[in-house]
Design an enzyme around this catalytic site. Structure first.
Site, short mmCIF file in Angstrom:
data_model
loop_
_atom_site.label_atom_id
_atom_site.label_comp_id
_atom_site.label_asym_id
_atom_site.label_seq_id
_atom_site.Cartn_x
_atom_site.Cartn_y
_atom_site.Cartn_z
CG HIS A 453 -1.81 1.18 1.32
ND1 HIS A 453 -2.31 1.65 2.52
CD2 HIS A 453 -2.27 2.03 0.38
CE1 HIS A 453 -3.02 2.74 2.30
NE2 HIS A 453 -3.01 3.00 1.01
CG LEU A 464 5.48 -0.21 0.88
CD1 LEU A 464 4.43 0.06 -0.21
CD2 LEU A 464 6.67 -0.92 0.26
CD GLU A 465 -0.72 0.71 5.92
OE1 GLU A 465 -1.06 0.53 7.09
OE2 GLU A 465 -1.54 1.00 5.03
CB VAL A 466 4.86 -4.77 3.34
CG1 VAL A 466 4.95 -6.22 2.88
CG2 VAL A 466 5.75 -3.89 2.47
CD1 TRP A 501 -0.13 2.43 11.07
CD2 TRP A 501 -1.30 1.48 12.71
NE1 TRP A 501 0.10 3.15 12.22
CE2 TRP A 501 -0.61 2.59 13.24
CE3 TRP A 501 -2.12 0.73 13.57
CZ2 TRP A 501 -0.70 2.98 14.57
CZ3 TRP A 501 -2.21 1.12 14.91
CH2 TRP A 501 -1.50 2.22 15.40
#
Ligand code: 3H9
Length: 710
Positions: A453, A464-466, A501
């Site tokens: 994301h 960066l959301e992984v 999150w």
């Protein structure tokens, strides 16, 4: 005193070649012990009659000197102690500056903070033109100021304007720009750095001295070269700093004062003031918070989010599906940051062409800002290609989809991509809300599917959301994290749950902003209050930036997943219906004239169905917005959405600009104290409803008198 272990030297033809290589550490940093080494080494060099000049290098492959040892700041307990630390650093560099034999430094890799201050005290600076060679005084980003003479030596070398530009922002300059600014005397290929530095030392041993010319011509003379011009420079800079920091960050104003004082009263007085101000800043809570962020970010650089991570696959070719705003942002960033071959795909060629052009704009921007050369621009632009089929995807190691936020559309794209890519390739969805396991439910190889994301605009947003699903293979997680890092992002690995999150904690905040609008709070007032709290923009401006359609979609998904406490604000529905989607449509809550944001569009209040009437008190507006977010953040931490409070705080700071000086929502919750938050939430719940009911995690902390951080 015998020379210590950090510095070693050897004599070559009358030149002492000194190497700084701090044992057992990845970077060179200047601690108290290193200062002793430097003193002892220079004493020995002074005594040795064979030494005619010094050539100074780092023994580390990628850093020259990373600055003073930040871990020492954490141990400082009083302003007086911190002032002494600064004064000691200044004394050491004064000795270097007055060393009777000439010193040339060969700089390769990061030369930051105290490292640059050291280099500035030396007679001649040669730098490699390698991208890793970066010079700067980033101290204000740690809530302090350059305290070893940097506020005095840099303005004297390059003029007050250019020095303030660096010192007040903490920005780091690549070697070619540092050369243009006059910080570096010679810019050379890394392979010749040693020889050229030695040659300079030798020339200086023979009496040669470089003649430095102040750059910038008449304007520089008018503004930097005389007291009246400088007064104007300082007045303007002070005004800009006040606007930028909103009074929340004391370091830039203090640095400005140190520079100004030194130029007005001479270097000796300047150094004294610099040390005093350093002392005051180093023990502030703001500095403590910023230092914590530095260490958290550094720790995240090594963290793959899983135990024993397998080695990542080296991505050479990236497929991007969806050539819209996000897709083109990902493509352009991947090319410019990671130099990978990017193939874009969309439904028709005009869309692809538009996406490629948008991706190219990211390269153009770098060229304009002289971050890449014309040659590099041409080379990188050639890495971008696209089409309306999956041709070229057969060689991709990773594909990222950035298509419409709809489960079925995403599943369909996944099916098509799986048929086109090698079995070993990973598929990442840039979804902002949809759980990855739901997208992967229809996959042939669900273990290869993951979420990545990105945030908008991709080229600028650092987070960066992984998001692995339960079935994602560990190697795919390492690959996504490693690739995110290559794009210059800070990845956090988060749990596969609606909104992950960031949207999980941002949505209640946005909904509450809607509730407050409905209660009569004026748009500008709400934005102003949250900027005053420390956010880069207020919630309503943020909605305009994100786009009301996107925000509405996110709000809907979150409501479906979590029910009542995520009830979307009715105030927003009219905005989408009337096409007021925000900046991208040229009208939202605010008016837009091209890129320029105007004032609030009064017609919006009709759509919302209320008129501003003051609403609740300012303190309550801030309290409602902040506590609703803190409550959800605490709940999500309890559910394991982030792996640690550290990840949660870094995510919120880098994802949507939670005020860094507050350390993130969880540190802020610790500072307020769980018992106080629970009490305030209970009062708000009584008044405004169950959405404020304190979550179990906060109640437990309040009961046990514990916190998120030890
Ligand atoms: C200063 O200089 C004040 C002076 O004006 C005056 C004083 C009187 N201290 O980031 P990495 C550690 S303030 C302590 O992963 P990279 C880092 O924590 C200083 N530790 O490597 C990590 O430790 P670990 C101004 C430091 O290659 C390890 O080194 N300077 C320091 O990605 C590797 O770091 C700065 O603000 C330090 N100064 O990036 C520069 N620097 O392995 C801060 C690094 O235990 N540093 N460490 O986790 C950086 O920006 C980056 O670390 C750098 C290397 C670009 C140098």
């Amino acid at each position: 005193m015998a020379p210590g272990p950090a510095l070693t030297w050897a004599l070559a033809d009358g030149i002492a070649v000194v190497t700084f290589d701090l044992p057992g550490e990845p970077v060179n940093k200047i601690s108290r012990a290193v200062k002793q080494d430097v003193l002892a080494t220079f004493e020995a060099l002074e005594r040795d009659a064979q030494v005619q000049a010094v050539a100074f290098f780092s023994g580390k492959p990628d850093t020259f000197i990373a600055g003073a040892d930040i871990e020492e700041f954490v141990t400082l307990t009083s302003a007086a102690e911190a002032e002494r630390l600064s004064a000691d650093g200044q004394d050491l560099l004064e000795r270097v500056a007055r060393f009777p034999k000439p010193i040339a430094v060969g700089i390769h890799g990061a030369c930051l903070g105290g490292g640059l201050e050291f280099a500035l005290a030396c007679g001649y600076r040669v730098a490699s033109d390698h991208p890793k060679t970066q010079l700067g005084l980033p101290e204000v980003q740690l809530g302090i100021l350059p305290g070893a003479g940097g506020c005095q030596r840099l303005p004297r070398l390059i003029g007050a304007r250019a020095a303030l530009d660096m010192i007040l922002t903490g920005k780091v300059e690549p070697a070619p720009r540092a050369f243009r600014l006059g910080i570096v005397d010679e810019l050379v290929h890394p392979a010749t750095l040693k020889d050229i530095t030695l040659a300079a030392a030798k020339r200086m041993a023979g009496g040669w001295r470089t003649k430095r010319r102040r750059r910038g011509g008449l304007v520089a003379w008018l503004l930097d070269g005389n007291p009246l011009g400088r007064q104007l420079v300082f007045r303007t800079a002070r005004k800009q700093v006040r606007v930028k920091t909103g009074g929340n960050y004391p370091a830039p104003l203090a640095a400005l004062e140190a520079v100004e004082h030194g130029l007005k009263h001479g270097i000796r007085e300047g150094l004294k003031r610099e040390a005093q101000l350093f002392g005051q800043l180093a023990v502030t809570d703001v500095s403590r918070k910023l230092v914590q962020i530095f260490f958290a970010t550094t720790a995240l650089k090594k963290d793959f989010g899983i135990p024993n991570p397998p080695p990542p696959v080296a991505v050479r070719r990236l497929g991007v599906v969806g050539a819209g705003f996000m897709g083109s942002g990902i493509a352009g960033t991947a090319v410019v940051q990671a130099g990978v071959d990017v193939r874009m795909k969309d439904a028709d060629l005009p869309r692809v062409a538009k996406g490629l052009a948008a991706a190219r704009e990211i390269l153009d921007d770098r060229l304009k800002r002289r971050r890449i050369t014309r040659y590099e621009h041409a080379r990188l632009a050639a890495l971008l290609s696209g089409g309306d089929t999956y041709a070229g995807f057969g060689r991709a190691e990773l594909v990222i989809e950035a298509v419409f936020e709809d489960l079925q559309v995403k599943q369909q794209v996944l099916g098509e991509v799986e048929a086109a890519i090698p079995e070993s390739a990973a598929f990442a969805s840039n979804t902002s809300t949809i759980p990855i396991h739901r997208i992967a439910a229809a996959a042939r190889r669900p273990e290869q599917v993951i979420g990545m994301h990105f945030f908008s605009p991709v080229a600028r947003m650092p987070l960066l959301e992984v998001i692995p699903s339960q079935r994602t293979a560990p190697g795919v997680i390492s690959t996504a994290v490693a690739f995110g890092r290559r794009l210059g992002k800070t990845p956090i690995v988060v749990q596969d749950s609606p909104g992950f999150w960031i949207n999980r904690i941002l949505t209640p905040y946005m909904n509450e902003a809607g509730q407050l609008l409905a209660a009569g709070v004026a748009i500008e007032e709400m934005d102003r209050l949250m900027v005053q709290f420390g956010f880069p923009v207020g919630p309503i401006t943020l909605l305009d930036e994100v786009g009301m359609d996107v925000a509405e979609k996110v709000a809907g998904v979150m409501y479906d997943a979590f029910g009542e406490r995520f009830t979307p604000s009715p105030a927003f529905a009219g905005m989408v219906k009337s096409g007021r989607l925000g900046r991208k449509t040229g009208k939202g809550f605010y008016t837009y004239d091209g890129a320029k944001k105007g004032g609030v569009d009064a017609a919006v209040y009709e759509l919302i169905g209320t008129q501003p009437n003051g609403g609740p008190r300012p303190a309550e507006i801030i309290q409602r917005l902040v506590l609703v977010m803190l409550n959800e953040a605490a709940r999500a931490v309890g559910e394991g959405i982030v792996r640690s409070p550290r990840d949660g705080d870094i995510g919120a700071i880098f994802g949507f600009g939670f005020p860094p000086f507050r350390g993130g929502p969880l540190r802020h919750a610790d500072d307020l104290g769980p018992a106080r938050i629970v009490g305030e939430l209970e009062r708000l719940a009584e008044r405004y409803g169950a959405r404020f009911a304190p979550c179990d995690v906060l109640q437990e902390h309040a009961r046990a008198n514990t916190k998120f951080y030890p």
